[in-house]
Design a protein around this motif. Structure first.
Motif, PDB file in Angstrom:
ATOM      1  N   ALA A 214     -57.912  58.180 -50.557  1.00 42.49           N
ATOM      2  CA  ALA A 214     -56.717  57.316 -49.699  1.00 42.49           C
ATOM      3  C   ALA A 214     -55.477  57.712 -50.369  1.00 42.49           C
ATOM      4  CB  ALA A 214     -57.266  55.978 -49.321  1.00 42.49           C
ATOM      5  N   CYS A 215     -54.395  57.949 -49.757  1.00 42.70           N
ATOM      6  CA  CYS A 215     -53.106  58.084 -50.260  1.00 42.70           C
ATOM      7  C   CYS A 215     -52.150  57.008 -49.899  1.00 42.70           C
ATOM      8  CB  CYS A 215     -52.685  59.268 -49.912  1.00 42.70           C
ATOM      9  SG  CYS A 215     -53.602  60.833 -50.370  1.00 42.70           S
ATOM     10  N   SER A 216     -51.702  56.330 -50.855  1.00 46.09           N
ATOM     11  CA  SER A 216     -50.524  55.239 -50.478  1.00 46.09           C
ATOM     12  C   SER A 216     -49.122  55.993 -50.732  1.00 46.09           C
ATOM     13  CB  SER A 216     -50.664  54.245 -51.684  1.00 46.09           C
ATOM     14  OG  SER A 216     -49.926  53.049 -51.538  1.00 46.09           O
ATOM     15  N   ALA A 217     -48.635  55.694 -49.728  1.00 45.04           N
ATOM     16  CA  ALA A 217     -47.141  55.839 -49.298  1.00 45.04           C
ATOM     17  C   ALA A 217     -46.987  57.622 -49.659  1.00 45.04           C
ATOM     18  CB  ALA A 217     -46.048  55.504 -50.573  1.00 45.04           C
ATOM     19  N   ASP A 218     -47.921  58.293 -48.914  1.00 48.28           N
ATOM     20  CA  ASP A 218     -47.828  59.701 -48.984  1.00 48.28           C
ATOM     21  C   ASP A 218     -46.714  60.054 -48.379  1.00 48.28           C
ATOM     22  OD1 ASP A 218     -48.899  62.535 -47.888  1.00 48.28           O
ATOM     23  OD2 ASP A 218     -50.041  61.992 -49.465  1.00 48.28           O
ATOM     24  N   PRO A 219     -46.163  61.181 -48.898  1.00 46.61           N
ATOM     25  CA  PRO A 219     -44.681  61.880 -48.205  1.00 46.61           C
ATOM     26  C   PRO A 219     -45.165  62.627 -46.626  1.00 46.61           C
ATOM     27  CG  PRO A 219     -45.477  63.190 -50.280  1.00 46.61           C
ATOM     28  CD  PRO A 219     -46.391  61.770 -50.091  1.00 46.61           C
ATOM     29  N   MET A 220     -46.433  62.857 -46.591  1.00 52.18           N
ATOM     30  CA  MET A 220     -46.605  63.533 -45.296  1.00 52.18           C
ATOM     31  C   MET A 220     -47.308  62.414 -44.266  1.00 52.18           C
ATOM     32  SD  MET A 220     -46.344  66.913 -45.446  1.00 52.18           S
ATOM     33  CE  MET A 220     -44.792  66.506 -46.519  1.00 52.18           C
ATOM     34  N   GLN A 221     -47.312  61.309 -44.690  1.00 57.84           N
ATOM     35  CA  GLN A 221     -47.855  60.241 -43.799  1.00 57.84           C
ATOM     36  C   GLN A 221     -47.047  59.996 -42.280  1.00 57.84           C
ATOM     37  OE1 GLN A 221     -50.302  58.048 -44.468  1.00 57.84           O
ATOM     38  NE2 GLN A 221     -50.167  57.035 -42.415  1.00 57.84           N
ATOM     39  N   ALA A 222     -45.715  59.960 -42.230  1.00 55.28           N
ATOM     40  CA  ALA A 222     -44.916  60.139 -40.952  1.00 55.28           C
ATOM     41  C   ALA A 222     -45.131  61.220 -40.169  1.00 55.28           C
ATOM     42  CB  ALA A 222     -43.488  59.917 -41.547  1.00 55.28           C
ATOM     43  N   LEU A 223     -45.295  62.410 -40.621  1.00 52.12           N
ATOM     44  CA  LEU A 223     -45.348  63.499 -40.069  1.00 52.12           C
ATOM     45  C   LEU A 223     -46.648  63.854 -39.285  1.00 52.12           C
ATOM     46  CD1 LEU A 223     -43.956  66.198 -39.038  1.00 52.12           C
ATOM     47  CD2 LEU A 223     -44.984  67.397 -41.202  1.00 52.12           C
ATOM     48  N   ALA A 224     -47.751  63.367 -40.130  1.00 51.49           N
ATOM     49  CA  ALA A 224     -49.007  63.172 -39.810  1.00 51.49           C
ATOM     50  C   ALA A 224     -49.211  62.303 -38.562  1.00 51.49           C
ATOM     51  CB  ALA A 224     -49.970  62.996 -40.853  1.00 51.49           C
ATOM     52  N   GLU A 225     -48.636  61.224 -38.599  1.00 45.70           N
ATOM     53  CA  GLU A 225     -48.597  60.199 -37.673  1.00 45.70           C
ATOM     54  C   GLU A 225     -47.925  60.808 -36.433  1.00 45.70           C
ATOM     55  OE1 GLU A 225     -47.180  56.313 -38.711  1.00 45.70           O
ATOM     56  OE2 GLU A 225     -48.436  56.132 -40.611  1.00 45.70           O
ATOM     57  N   GLU A 226     -46.759  61.423 -36.505  1.00 43.02           N
ATOM     58  CA  GLU A 226     -46.056  61.732 -35.202  1.00 43.02           C
ATOM     59  C   GLU A 226     -47.118  62.789 -34.504  1.00 43.02           C
ATOM     60  OE1 GLU A 226     -43.729  62.839 -32.352  1.00 43.02           O
ATOM     61  OE2 GLU A 226     -43.521  61.034 -33.698  1.00 43.02           O
ATOM     62  N   TYR A 227     -47.655  63.916 -35.246  1.00 37.72           N
ATOM     63  CA  TYR A 227     -48.484  64.660 -34.601  1.00 37.72           C
ATOM     64  C   TYR A 227     -49.650  64.007 -34.267  1.00 37.72           C
ATOM     65  CZ  TYR A 227     -45.848  68.563 -37.187  1.00 37.72           C
ATOM     66  OH  TYR A 227     -44.917  69.399 -37.503  1.00 37.72           O
ATOM     67  N   THR A 228     -50.211  63.166 -34.586  1.00 35.23           N
ATOM     68  CA  THR A 228     -51.382  62.676 -34.393  1.00 35.23           C
ATOM     69  C   THR A 228     -51.174  61.638 -32.722  1.00 35.23           C
ATOM     70  OG1 THR A 228     -52.391  62.445 -36.320  1.00 35.23           O
ATOM     71  CG2 THR A 228     -53.410  60.893 -34.735  1.00 35.23           C
ATOM     72  N   ARG A 229     -50.075  60.875 -32.975  1.00 34.18           N
ATOM     73  CA  ARG A 229     -49.583  60.327 -31.822  1.00 34.18           C
ATOM     74  C   ARG A 229     -49.262  61.127 -30.746  1.00 34.18           C
ATOM     75  NH1 ARG A 229     -45.441  58.205 -34.155  1.00 34.18           N
ATOM     76  NH2 ARG A 229     -46.213  56.343 -34.201  1.00 34.18           N
ATOM     77  N   ARG A 230     -49.001  62.332 -30.793  1.00 32.80           N
ATOM     78  CA  ARG A 230     -48.492  63.262 -29.745  1.00 32.80           C
ATOM     79  C   ARG A 230     -50.017  63.416 -28.957  1.00 32.80           C
ATOM     80  NH1 ARG A 230     -44.488  67.729 -32.191  1.00 32.80           N
ATOM     81  NH2 ARG A 230     -43.070  66.269 -33.028  1.00 32.80           N
ATOM     82  N   VAL A 231     -51.038  63.705 -29.845  1.00 29.57           N
ATOM     83  CA  VAL A 231     -52.577  64.127 -29.231  1.00 29.57           C
ATOM     84  C   VAL A 231     -52.846  62.751 -28.476  1.00 29.57           C
ATOM     85  CG1 VAL A 231     -54.568  64.769 -29.583  1.00 29.57           C
ATOM     86  CG2 VAL A 231     -52.798  65.669 -30.736  1.00 29.57           C
ATOM     87  N   LEU A 232     -52.880  61.716 -29.170  1.00 28.43           N
ATOM     88  CA  LEU A 232     -53.183  60.428 -28.651  1.00 28.43           C
ATOM     89  C   LEU A 232     -52.515  60.095 -27.104  1.00 28.43           C
ATOM     90  CD1 LEU A 232     -53.398  58.002 -31.788  1.00 28.43           C
ATOM     91  CD2 LEU A 232     -55.409  59.073 -30.750  1.00 28.43           C
ATOM     92  N   GLU A 233     -51.363  60.113 -27.226  1.00 34.89           N
ATOM     93  CA  GLU A 233     -50.448  59.777 -25.950  1.00 34.89           C
ATOM     94  C   GLU A 233     -50.970  60.811 -24.706  1.00 34.89           C
ATOM     95  OE1 GLU A 233     -46.551  59.561 -27.169  1.00 34.89           O
ATOM     96  OE2 GLU A 233     -46.757  57.378 -27.766  1.00 34.89           O
ATOM     97  N   HIS A 234     -51.350  62.046 -25.204  1.00 36.38           N
ATOM     98  CA  HIS A 234     -51.153  63.265 -24.422  1.00 36.38           C
ATOM     99  C   HIS A 234     -52.722  63.036 -23.614  1.00 36.38           C
ATOM    100  CE1 HIS A 234     -51.601  67.516 -22.783  1.00 36.38           C
ATOM    101  NE2 HIS A 234     -52.724  67.297 -23.097  1.00 36.38           N
ATOM    102  N   PHE A 235     -53.517  62.356 -24.118  1.00 38.19           N
ATOM    103  CA  PHE A 235     -54.973  62.353 -23.635  1.00 38.19           C
ATOM    104  C   PHE A 235     -55.147  60.709 -23.109  1.00 38.19           C
ATOM    105  CE2 PHE A 235     -56.075  65.897 -26.002  1.00 38.19           C
ATOM    106  CZ  PHE A 235     -56.752  66.877 -25.133  1.00 38.19           C
ATOM    107  N   ALA A 236     -54.188  59.988 -23.366  1.00 34.14           N
ATOM    108  CA  ALA A 236     -54.240  58.432 -23.232  1.00 34.14           C
ATOM    109  C   ALA A 236     -55.394  58.208 -23.680  1.00 34.14           C
ATOM    110  CB  ALA A 236     -54.229  58.153 -21.736  1.00 34.14           C
ATOM    111  N   TYR A 237     -55.668  58.563 -25.169  1.00 41.44           N
ATOM    112  CA  TYR A 237     -56.714  58.304 -25.857  1.00 41.44           C
ATOM    113  C   TYR A 237     -57.228  56.815 -26.056  1.00 41.44           C
ATOM    114  CZ  TYR A 237     -60.040  59.555 -29.455  1.00 41.44           C
ATOM    115  OH  TYR A 237     -61.445  59.841 -30.211  1.00 41.44           O
ATOM    116  N   VAL A 238     -58.533  56.505 -25.916  1.00 40.67           N
ATOM    117  CA  VAL A 238     -58.811  55.140 -26.360  1.00 40.67           C
ATOM    118  C   VAL A 238     -60.017  55.194 -27.344  1.00 40.67           C
ATOM    119  CG1 VAL A 238     -59.867  53.053 -25.763  1.00 40.67           C
ATOM    120  CG2 VAL A 238     -58.253  54.356 -23.942  1.00 40.67           C
ATOM    121  N   GLY A 239     -59.629  54.859 -28.437  1.00 37.01           N
ATOM    122  CA  GLY A 239     -61.075  54.770 -29.442  1.00 37.01           C
ATOM    123  C   GLY A 239     -60.254  55.226 -31.077  1.00 37.01           C
TER     124      GLY A 239
END
Length: 365
Positions: A214-239
Motif C-alpha cells: 500500500a502506498c501512502s501519498a502516492d503521486p499517481m493516486q489522484a490520476l488513478a482515482e480520476e480514471y477509476t471514477r470515470r468507469v464507476l460512473e459510466h456503469f452506475a457501479y455498485v460495490g
C-alpha cells in the motif's frame, strides 16, 4: 439480511467473514463441492448456469453478488430478474472481454496500450506488422493469473503463440515498458458515494500476484482515482471494483478492471480502517461506506501452491496470516499474510527479512 454469493472461493469466504460481525447471513453457489467458501456458509453445489438452482437461491436471499468475473452473464441477468444483483450485469459483460474492455477505456479517454483484434493467423501477422514487437497476445475471454497470454518477442514466437491460443477470439496488445504495476481498489454505493483506497504497488511472478504494498501519498493516486471514477460512473457501479494500471513515464496506462473484491486489496483487512470486503457489503446493501484510511505501513504476501509453516509465521511480529482452507496445487492461491507496521517503520527492510522465510526471497531485487 441474507446475501447470496455466486462463487465460493476465497473471495466469497472473506466476504462472509467480513459480514458476520455486521449481522449478515450468507449462502453461496459453486459447482465445486469442496469450494473453501463452503466452510463458512451454506453451499449449493450447482453449475453457474443451473437456472433451477439460481432461482432457488434467489428465493432465499435478499440480494446477490459474485466473487469472480467469469460467471456467465446470462446467469446474472436471469438472477437480476428475480432479485437485486450488484454489481449489475453490464459491467460483467465488459470486463469478461478484453476487447470490449479496451474499447470502453478508450470511450472514457483512459489511456490503453495500442491493440488489435485477432481472429486468424493472417490477422495476427498483420497486427504484429502494425504494432511491432514485443507484444502480448491474449485470449479475449477467460484469462486470469497469467493464463491465456503469450509474449511475442521475435517473429519466431508467432507460430507457438498461435498454436497455444489460436481458435479463440484474441487481442494483440503492444508491450508497455512500464516502471511498475499498480492497482486502485474503490467502492461506490447505491447512492453514488465513492471511496478510494490508497494505491497499491504490485509485483507478479509467472502472471500471479505475489506482493502488494500500500502506498501512502502516492503521486499517481489522484490520476488513478480520476480514471477509476470515470468507469464507476459510466456503469452506475455498485460495490467494490479494482483497476489495474501500468505506470509509465508520463502517467498511467490501463490494464484491466476487476468488478469485484480483489487480491491486491487483501491488505485492507488489517491495514485500513474498513476492509474492501466490508465496504463491498456496505455498498451493495445501501449502507454508509467506511473509511479507506491506511493504518501505518502495509504489505500483503500471496502464498501460491502451498502454505508456509503457519505456526512459524505466527511468531513473526506484526504479521497476520490467512489460510484459505484449500488443498495445495501448483499455481493455486492458498493463503496470504499481511505485514502491518507503524508509520515510521522500515517496511522494505522488514520485507527483506521476512520474504526468505516464506520462500519468496527475490521479490524486491
Amino acid at each position: 439480511m441474507k446475501v447470496g454469493i455466486i462463487g465460493a472461493g476465497q473471495l466469497g469466504r472473506m466476504m462472509a467473514l467480513a459480514g458476520y460481525p455486521l449481522g449478515l447471513e450468507f449462502e453461496m453457489l459453486d459447482p465445486n463441492p469442496r469450494a473453501c467458501g463452503g466452510q463458512v456458509a451454506p453451499l449449493t453445489v450447482a453449475a453457474f448456469d443451473d437456472r433451477e438452482a439460481l432461482a432457488a437461491l434467489a428465493s432465499r436471499v435478499d440480494l446477490v453478488t459474485f466473487e469472480f468475473e467469469n460467471v456467465p452473464v446470462a446467469a446474472m441477468e436471469f438472477l437480476a430478474g428475480q432479485v437485486e444483483v450488484f454489481p449489475r450485469p453490464p459491467v460483467l459483460e465488459t470486463a469478461q472481454d478484453r476487447l470490449r474492455e479496451k474499447e470502453c477505456f478508450r470511450q472514457l479517454a483512459i489511456p490503453t496500450p495500442d491493440y488489435r483484434p485477432v481472429e486468424s493467423r493472417a490477422e495476427l501477422e498483420a497486427a504484429v506488422a502494425e504494432l511491432g514487437l514485443p507484444a502480448v497476445l491474449k485470449t479475449r475471454r477467460f484469462g486470469y493469473d497469467g493464463k491465456g497470454q503469450f509474449i511475442l518477442r521475435q517473429p519466431g514466437d508467432l507460430e507457438p503463440a498461435w498454436a497455444a491460443l489460436g481458435g479463440a477470439p484474441l487481442i494483440l496488445e503492444a508491450f508497455v515498458p512500464f516502471g511498475r504495476e499498480v492497482s486502485l481498489v474503490a467502492a461506490r454505493s447505491r447512492a453514488g458515494g465513492m471511496v478510494f483506497y490508497p494505491l497499491a504497488e504490485n509485483i507478479h511472478r509467472d502472471g500471479i500476484l505475489r506482493l502488494s504494498q500500500a502506498c501512502s501519498a502516492d503521486p499517481m493516486q489522484a490520476l488513478a482515482e480520476e480514471y477509476t471514477r470515470r468507469v464507476l460512473e459510466h456503469f452506475a457501479y455498485v460495490g467494490v471494483m479494482a483497476f489495474e494500471f501500468f505506470q509509465v513515464a508520463d502517467g498511467l496506462v490501463a490494464n484491466e478492471i476487476a468488478p469485484r473484491v480483489h487480491n491486491s486489496g487483501h491488505w485492507t483487512i488489517e491495514g485500513s480502517e474498513t476492509s474492501q470486503f466490508a465496504n463491498h457489503l456496505r455498498a451493495i446493501l445501501g449502507w454508509p461506506l467506511g473509511s479507506p484510511e491506511l493504518l501505518g505501513q502495509v504489505a500483503m504476501l500471496n502464498f501460491i501452491g502451498e502454505l508456509p509453516a503457519v505456526p512459524a509465521l505466527l511468531g513473526e511480529p506484526h504479521l497476520h496470516v490467512h489460510a484459505y482452507g484449500k488443498s495445495p496445487a501448483p499455481g493455486r492461491k492458498v493463503g496470504h499474510a499481511t505485514l502491518c507496521l507503524p508509520p515510521a517503520a522500515d517496511l522494505p527492510g522488514a520485507l527483506r527479512l521476512l520474504l526468505p522465510r516464506v520462500n519468496l526471497p527475490a521479490l524486491l531485487d
